[in-house]
Design an enzyme around this catalytic site. Structure first.
Site, short mmCIF file in Angstrom:
data_model
loop_
_atom_site.label_atom_id
_atom_site.label_comp_id
_atom_site.label_asym_id
_atom_site.label_seq_id
_atom_site.Cartn_x
_atom_site.Cartn_y
_atom_site.Cartn_z
N SER A 206 -4.69 -15.24 20.25
CA SER A 206 -6.01 -15.11 20.87
C SER A 206 -5.87 -15.38 22.36
CB SER A 206 -7.01 -16.09 20.27
OG SER A 206 -8.21 -16.12 21.02
N ASN B 89 -2.36 -11.87 10.21
CA ASN B 89 -3.70 -11.71 10.78
C ASN B 89 -4.71 -12.71 10.23
OD1 ASN B 89 -6.03 -10.19 12.02
ND2 ASN B 89 -6.49 -9.87 9.85
N ILE C 192 -13.80 -9.86 19.80
CA ILE C 192 -13.78 -8.60 19.06
C ILE C 192 -15.20 -8.22 18.65
CG2 ILE C 192 -12.95 -7.47 16.96
CD1 ILE C 192 -10.41 -9.11 17.21
N TYR D 179 -9.92 -24.58 17.81
CA TYR D 179 -9.46 -23.20 17.59
C TYR D 179 -8.45 -22.80 18.67
CZ TYR D 179 -9.64 -18.09 17.46
OH TYR D 179 -9.30 -16.76 17.41
N SER E 183 -5.12 -24.21 17.95
CA SER E 183 -4.40 -23.52 16.87
C SER E 183 -3.75 -22.25 17.39
CB SER E 183 -5.36 -23.21 15.71
OG SER E 183 -6.22 -22.11 15.99
#
Length: 253
Positions: free
Chosen positions: A146, A95, A193, A160, A163
């Site tokens: 994600s 995580n 989130i 991001y 990744s």
């Protein structure tokens, strides 16, 4: 649903954040003993307090550890301490991750390197250390990906997104490579989130996401935690190499 996880031993990286603590709690509520890896010494004390609370649950033991996914030595020490306490490793939840936002022409190279080092190489480091123990237990790996891996963000997130695309590819390849050992490898791809800080600092982003998502809301940390518990359990025994979107319907609109 009873996921039949009681007695399992899980290691959760990035356990000091909202999502990591929700994942650790969801697993503990299913009777899983958890090692909570905290990457920053500044958050180790709150992580220890969470471990103490989880240890009060029936059949559950919990241990907070400083485990920096950027450091091989730190991870070696932390995994050794986890095994000394629990004796086995059944579930690995990767995580730990970071997020930065910048236009790509203004993005410092060190930001690119940091995102890749933690979000991608950190998972590889953890898997490399954990796989020999997961082979013994025929365990499971759950990576946190994600929705950005498949659907670009609202700008400034190309590094991001790259990744997390790598996490998705690594998940599928690892699943294929270790299926002969009985190890299942899956990932969860969360949407945006919910967090108080996010609503305070980026209200326009929150509104844009909620307007686009089919369910008209952000994703709660507990939403992702429940999917992780499902993927870690035998209830998902026919699943490996899957990237499960949990984004309140953002990706389908």
């Amino acid at each position: 649903m009873d996921f039949e996880l009681k007695g399992k031993k899980a290691l959760v990286t990035g356990a000091s954040g909202n999502l990591g603590s929700a994942i650790a709690t969801a697993l503990a509520m299913q009777g899983v003993s958890v090692g909570l890896f905290c990457g920053s010494p500044n958050f180790l004390e709150p992580t220890k307090r969470l471990a103490q609370r989880l240890s009060c649950l029936d059949f559950v033991d919990a241990l907070a550890l400083h485990g920096d996914v950027r450091s091989e030595d730190s991870l070696n020490d932390s995994v050794a301490a986890f095994l000394a306490r629990f004796g086995q490793l059944d579930i690995l939840v990767n995580n730990a991750g970071i997020f930065t936002s910048s236009s790509q022409e203004d993005l410092p190279e060190e930001d690119w390197d940091a995102v890749m080092d933690i979000n991608v190489k950190g998972i590889w480091r953890m898997c490399r250390l954990s796989l020999p123990h997961l082979i013994q237990s025929r365990g499971t790996v759950v990576n946190i990906c994600s929705i950005n891996a498949f659907r670009p963000g609202f700008g400034g997130t190309a590094h991001y997104d790259a990744s997390k695309g790598a996490v998705a590819a690594y998940t599928r390849s690892l699943a294929a490579e270790y299926a002969p050992y009985g190890i299942r490898v899956n990932a969860v791809a969360p949407g945006l989130i919910d967090a108080v800080r996010l609503r305070d600092e980026a209200p326009d982003l929150v509104a844009r996401y909620e307007n686009r998502a089919a369910l008209k809301r952000l994703v709660a940390p507990e939403d992702i935690a429940h999917v992780v518990a499902f993927l870690a359990s035998d209830a998902s025994r026919a699943m490996t190499g899957e990237i499960v979107a949990a984004d309140c319907g953002y990706g389908m609109m």
